[in-house]
Scaffold this active site. Structure first.
Site, mmCIF file in Angstrom:
data_model
loop_
_atom_site.group_PDB
_atom_site.id
_atom_site.type_symbol
_atom_site.label_atom_id
_atom_site.label_comp_id
_atom_site.label_asym_id
_atom_site.label_seq_id
_atom_site.Cartn_x
_atom_site.Cartn_y
_atom_site.Cartn_z
ATOM 1 N N ASP A 1 0.817 -1.216 0.000
ATOM 2 C CA ASP A 1 0.000 0.000 0.000
ATOM 3 C C ASP A 1 0.852 1.269 0.000
ATOM 4 O OD1 ASP A 1 0.938 -0.651 2.530
ATOM 5 O OD2 ASP A 1 -0.852 0.028 3.585
ATOM 6 N N HIS A 2 2.160 1.109 -0.100
ATOM 7 C CA HIS A 2 3.081 2.240 0.033
ATOM 8 C C HIS A 2 2.967 3.251 -1.118
ATOM 9 C CE1 HIS A 2 4.558 -1.092 2.387
ATOM 10 N NE2 HIS A 2 5.353 -0.293 3.054
ATOM 11 N N GLY A 3 2.551 2.785 -2.293
ATOM 12 C CA GLY A 3 2.423 3.688 -3.428
ATOM 13 C C GLY A 3 1.406 4.792 -3.203
ATOM 14 N N LYS B 1 -2.486 -5.496 13.498
ATOM 15 C CA LYS B 1 -1.156 -5.388 12.897
ATOM 16 C C LYS B 1 -0.407 -4.326 13.695
ATOM 17 C CE LYS B 1 1.210 -3.676 8.757
ATOM 18 N NZ LYS B 1 1.065 -2.835 7.561
ATOM 19 N N GLY C 1 8.261 -2.790 9.300
ATOM 20 C CA GLY C 1 8.955 -1.549 9.610
ATOM 21 C C GLY C 1 9.831 -1.071 8.470
ATOM 22 N N TYR D 1 -0.758 1.867 16.272
ATOM 23 C CA TYR D 1 0.492 2.556 16.615
ATOM 24 C C TYR D 1 0.266 3.422 17.846
ATOM 25 C CZ TYR D 1 2.350 1.601 11.890
ATOM 26 O OH TYR D 1 2.791 1.023 10.734
#
Length: 260
Positions: free
Chosen positions: A23-25, A175, A198, A143
């Site tokens: 999903d980084h794009g 997650k 990470g 997070y």
């Protein structure tokens, strides 16, 4: 109805999973390793990925490549790489859209902490209710301190809190980052936890040892991106991960796959 069936496309019969995050794009653009999503998908699926975590655009445009591999759609958006200090993710996609795309689960980011928890935990609760209506599993990416928050917030006590909050407010899986002493986190959370990869690392032994430790302390899998598709041999990394996660081998034995 439907959640159990969908989860079987993500978890193997041993109730463990190797998820490749792609999903980084959506925030960082065409990073090395995912410039051509079709090629990357072909590599990681052939390498043994149980599920792909990605964006609505990748899911829509590469449906045939994804085939029967488990599909997890990201619903929210933190900020692009041009923005710093913004951690309260906004919801961009509805669960209904993920249903139309054939998703087996959806994911969003949330976490306890000053300045982020009111919005992100409200998002978590609202989406959890929506997922119940559609029979869609929800993965909460938790997070402490928010997405890309301060490193000092990632403590065992804070991870314990974050994981339990996710379970209490309707998530079906968590997650989250790993830290030594992870058994305390899994002991206090009654839904499956997968650990994330990470930042990209060049120390493969430490990376795989941390995963092995998380697994032997109750984690039920991994959700890793850059340390798979950012590696020169993604399929070999997946062989190592499958050995650790599904075959429950030791680190030295698993890492032999890197040179075979």
């Amino acid at each position: 109805m439907g959640k159990y069936k969908r989860l079987q496309h993500i978890l193997r019969p041993d109730d463990r999973t190797v998820i490749v995050a792609m999903d980084h794009g959506g925030t960082s653009g065409p990073m090395p390793g995912i410039v051509n999503p079709e090629i990357t998908l072909q590599q990681v699926i052939a390498g043994g990925a149980d599920a792909i975590l990605t964006t609505v655009g990748v899911a829509k445009n590469f449906e045939r490549v994804l085939g029967s591999t488990g599909l997890i759609i990201r619903l929210d958006f933190p900020a692009t790489d041009l923005v710093t200090g913004v951690y309260d993710c906004e919801l961009f996609i509805e669960v209904e859209e993920a249903v139309r795309l054939g998703a087996d689960a959806v994911i969003l980011s949330a976490g306890p902490g000053q300045g982020v928890e009111r919005k992100t935990l409200k998002n978590l609760s609202r989406v959890a209710q929506e997922c119940e209506r559609y029979g869609m599993p929800l993965i909460a990416e938790m997070y402490p301190g928010g997405f890309n928050g301060p490193a000092e917030m990632i403590t065992i006590d804070n991870l314990k809190l974050a994981a339990r909050i996710a379970a209490e407010w309707g998530a079906d899986m968590v997650k989250m980052p790993y830290r030594p002493g992870f058994d305390a986190v899994t002991a206090g959370c009654y839904i499956p936890i997968v650990v994330l990869g990470g930042a990209k690392t060049n120390n493969e032994e430490i990376f795989f040892t941390n995963i092995w430790d998380a697994l032997r302390n109750g984690a039920q899998g991994v959700a890793i991106g850059r340390n798979i598709w950012g590696h020169p041999q993604p399929a070999r990394v997946l062989k190592v991960l499958n050995a650790l996660v599904h075959e429950k081998t030791d680190v030295a034995t698993a890492m032999a796959h890197l040179v075979k």
